[in-house]
Design a protein around this motif. Structure first.
Motif, PDB file in Angstrom:
ATOM      1  N   SER A  31       8.023 -11.829   2.235  1.00 47.70           N
ATOM      2  CA  SER A  31       8.836 -11.295   1.136  1.00 47.70           C
ATOM      3  C   SER A  31       7.786 -10.636   0.229  1.00 47.70           C
ATOM      4  O   SER A  31       7.704  -9.416   0.149  1.00 47.70           O
ATOM      5  N   THR A  32       6.886 -11.447  -0.348  1.00 53.06           N
ATOM      6  CA  THR A  32       5.799 -10.881  -1.161  1.00 53.06           C
ATOM      7  C   THR A  32       4.738 -10.252  -0.277  1.00 53.06           C
ATOM      8  O   THR A  32       4.346 -10.825   0.749  1.00 53.06           O
ATOM      9  N   ILE A  33       4.272  -9.099  -0.698  1.00 52.43           N
ATOM     10  CA  ILE A  33       3.084  -8.492  -0.080  1.00 52.43           C
ATOM     11  C   ILE A  33       2.047  -8.383  -1.200  1.00 52.43           C
ATOM     12  O   ILE A  33       2.351  -7.891  -2.296  1.00 52.43           O
ATOM     13  N   ILE A  34       0.864  -8.901  -0.944  1.00 55.46           N
ATOM     14  CA  ILE A  34      -0.131  -8.993  -2.018  1.00 55.46           C
ATOM     15  C   ILE A  34      -0.927  -7.694  -2.116  1.00 55.46           C
ATOM     16  O   ILE A  34      -1.483  -7.222  -1.118  1.00 55.46           O
ATOM     17  N   PHE A  35      -0.940  -7.120  -3.327  1.00 50.48           N
ATOM     18  CA  PHE A  35      -1.717  -5.898  -3.558  1.00 50.48           C
ATOM     19  C   PHE A  35      -3.170  -6.286  -3.812  1.00 50.48           C
ATOM     20  O   PHE A  35      -3.442  -7.283  -4.495  1.00 50.48           O
ATOM     21  N   ALA A  40      -3.918  -0.321  -6.179  1.00 50.87           N
ATOM     22  CA  ALA A  40      -3.076  -0.354  -4.977  1.00 50.87           C
ATOM     23  C   ALA A  40      -1.602  -0.469  -5.373  1.00 50.87           C
ATOM     24  O   ALA A  40      -0.725   0.133  -4.755  1.00 50.87           O
ATOM     25  N   LEU A  41      -1.334  -1.233  -6.433  1.00 49.03           N
ATOM     26  CA  LEU A  41       0.045  -1.380  -6.897  1.00 49.03           C
ATOM     27  C   LEU A  41       0.594  -0.052  -7.421  1.00 49.03           C
ATOM     28  O   LEU A  41       1.694   0.370  -7.042  1.00 49.03           O
ATOM     29  N   PHE A  42      -0.187   0.621  -8.266  1.00 48.27           N
ATOM     30  CA  PHE A  42       0.345   1.830  -8.905  1.00 48.27           C
ATOM     31  C   PHE A  42       0.238   3.083  -8.037  1.00 48.27           C
ATOM     32  O   PHE A  42       0.995   4.026  -8.231  1.00 48.27           O
ATOM     33  N   ASP A  43      -0.689   3.086  -7.095  1.00 46.10           N
ATOM     34  CA  ASP A  43      -0.881   4.305  -6.291  1.00 46.10           C
ATOM     35  C   ASP A  43       0.026   4.363  -5.060  1.00 46.10           C
ATOM     36  O   ASP A  43       0.031   5.359  -4.354  1.00 46.10           O
ATOM     37  N   ARG A  44       0.750   3.294  -4.788  1.00 45.89           N
ATOM     38  CA  ARG A  44       1.536   3.299  -3.547  1.00 45.89           C
ATOM     39  C   ARG A  44       2.705   4.262  -3.679  1.00 45.89           C
ATOM     40  O   ARG A  44       3.162   4.553  -4.787  1.00 45.89           O
ATOM     41  N   HIS A  45       3.144   4.786  -2.546  1.00 46.51           N
ATOM     42  CA  HIS A  45       4.313   5.664  -2.582  1.00 46.51           C
ATOM     43  C   HIS A  45       5.266   5.275  -1.472  1.00 46.51           C
ATOM     44  O   HIS A  45       4.857   5.083  -0.325  1.00 46.51           O
ATOM     45  N   TRP A  46       6.551   5.175  -1.813  1.00 45.12           N
ATOM     46  CA  TRP A  46       7.530   4.649  -0.861  1.00 45.12           C
ATOM     47  C   TRP A  46       7.693   5.495   0.388  1.00 45.12           C
ATOM     48  O   TRP A  46       8.155   5.022   1.405  1.00 45.12           O
ATOM     49  N   THR A  47       7.278   6.758   0.338  1.00 45.89           N
ATOM     50  CA  THR A  47       7.435   7.591   1.546  1.00 45.89           C
ATOM     51  C   THR A  47       6.261   7.407   2.518  1.00 45.89           C
ATOM     52  O   THR A  47       6.309   7.918   3.633  1.00 45.89           O
ATOM     53  N   SER A  53       4.968  -2.745   0.234  1.00 49.83           N
ATOM     54  CA  SER A  53       5.098  -3.238  -1.130  1.00 49.83           C
ATOM     55  C   SER A  53       5.970  -4.487  -1.263  1.00 49.83           C
ATOM     56  O   SER A  53       5.774  -5.287  -2.170  1.00 49.83           O
ATOM     57  N   TYR A  54       6.928  -4.651  -0.344  1.00 49.91           N
ATOM     58  CA  TYR A  54       7.800  -5.820  -0.425  1.00 49.91           C
ATOM     59  C   TYR A  54       8.474  -5.993   0.929  1.00 49.91           C
ATOM     60  O   TYR A  54       8.706  -5.006   1.635  1.00 49.91           O
TER      61      TYR A  54
END
Ligand SMILES: Cc1ncc(COP(=O)(O)O)c(C=O)c1O
Length: 395
Positions: A31-35, A40-47, A53-54
């Motif tokens: 469920s949780t994916i650790i950044f 890494a948290l802010f630079d991720r992009h859903w595409t 991310s989750y």
């Protein structure tokens, strides 16, 4: 600084090495994916398919199976859903809106039709039914937005004229979606099925059947080659909270290596059964697209070039047999188990009353109760003996 026992139990000292190579891909349950850090948290992009991310948005485990399914079916992108039906529902809820007209074959998987009728009642989506073997019954208006296809169709196994249907839909910019469970990406390529390189826009596949192969795991997939459709589906998938268990995905991944062998074996066994079933006086009709007398046989032959088909064959009993006779027959089978679904190791039987199942008239179908056999991995002669024995009770 030494941590307390309780904390040590949670933060184990050994981490899985990244270099180890195994036959099956590693299993990620998340469920949780650790950044790694806030960048890494802010630079991720859903595409980005490698930005995790989750759990609901996917893990390397789900993307590995998804890529595999997309490749088998001839597409580029894949999403996983907890069942074939939930994959169907995701497509419907993603692409249909108030005022749309959706076209659905009369022999489409029943719960898909039920779901569409439910949308019709609640959201003003108009459901129109066509006869899969008569293109003249597909008469879309300007409101038509989606065409559902299934090859071969559920239970009565007519093979539609996919080429003509898809061409007509494309001319009118109607989205084409194929329930690809029967072909499983093995009998034909839904993303390139004619000499003119015709393609459906989207496929759904009940991975519950051949990809699982065990009769024990439910899952569905949605495949496309179109990035825009994929992103639309991905967003809907995420906001609806659709997720699959990593353990289930790993089981299906493990079964994939034998899927083609199983599919072809079951296809061959079914042809053996088909020839025998056709000789039995109790049946007035045997339905299977490889049979020259079955509706749409010509289209099956054109598209399924290697002659493969799923392990399904239906028979219509002479109308002199009552429901209680057919029940007696089904109950007398020992190898064929009474149950829904197909694609597993165990052969299955199910009885249907066509009168309750179809909206249109289908003169090509004879009167009588229908029984569908799903051929498993048993020896065909043993299955024939099982049916032979059960038929004796009707004498
Ligand atoms: C053609 C077809 N599509 C979809 C489904 C739904 O799959 P699931 O059982 O995984 O919901 C089925 C199930 O029997 C099916 O036969």
């Amino acid at each position: 600084m030494k941590n307390c026992t309780q904390t040590q139990l949670i933060h184990a000292p050994r981490k899985a090495p990244q270099y180890i190579s195994t036959v099956q891909p590693p299993l990620f349950r998340a469920s949780t994916i650790i950044f790694e850090n806030t960048n890494a948290l802010f630079d991720r992009h859903w595409t980005d398919p490698y930005d995790y991310s989750y759990g609901t948005h996917g893990t390397p485990t789900t993307f590995t199976l998804g890529d595999n399914i997309a490749q088998i079916e001839g597409g580029d992108f894949c999403l996983l859903a907890p069942s074939g039906l939930s994959a169907i529902n995701l497509v419907n809820s993603c692409f249909l809106k108030h005022g749309d007209e959706v076209w659905v074959a009369d022999n489409i998987y029943g719960p898909n039709m039920e779901h569409l009728n439910n949308l019709q009642d609640r959201y003003g989506i108009e459901v129109k039914v066509y006869n899969s073997i008569d293109i003249n019954t597909f008469t879309p208006t300007k409101k038509a937005s989606l065409l559902w296809l299934e090859a071969a169709g559920s239970v009565t196994l007519e093979f539609p004229n996919l080429i003509a249907l898809v061409k007509k839909a494309k001319e009118l910019q109607i989205l084409t979606v194929l329930d690809n469970t029967w072909g499983a990406g093995l009998a034909f390529n839904a993303f390139d099925f004619s000499s003119e390189h015709l393609s459906v826009d989207i496929t759904v596949h009940a991975l519950t059947k051949y990809p699982s192969g065990g009769g024990d795991i439910l899952m569905g997939s949605i495949v496309t080659k179109n990035k825009e459709f994929y992103h639309k589906l991905f967003r809907m998938h995420a906001i609806q909270g659709i997720a699959v268990s990593g353990d289930d995905v790993a089981q299906i991944q493990r079964s994939l290596s034998s899927m083609k062998l199983r599919y072809e074996h079951q296809s061959k066994s079914t042809l053996t059964l088909l020839e025998w079933l056709k000789e039995q006086k109790e049946f007035v009709q045997v339905l299977h697209p490889a049979d020259s007398e079955s509706a749409g046989h010509k289209y099956w032959k054109d598209i399924c070039k290697e002659g493969h088909s799923a392990g399904l064959v239906s028979v219509i009993f002479d109308s002199k047999y009552s429901l209680s006779d057919i029940r007696k027959f089904c109950d007398a089978l020992t190898l064929f188990k009474l149950g829904f679904s197909w694609g597993g190791p165990v052969s299955l039987v199910m009885l249907y009353n066509l009168k309750d199942m179809r909206v249109l008239n289908h003169p090509h179908l004879k009167q009588g109760l229908l029984v569908r056999f799903c051929i498993g991995l048993e020896e065909p002669q043993d299955l024939i003996n099982d049916i032979k024995h059960a038929l004796k009770l009707l004498e």
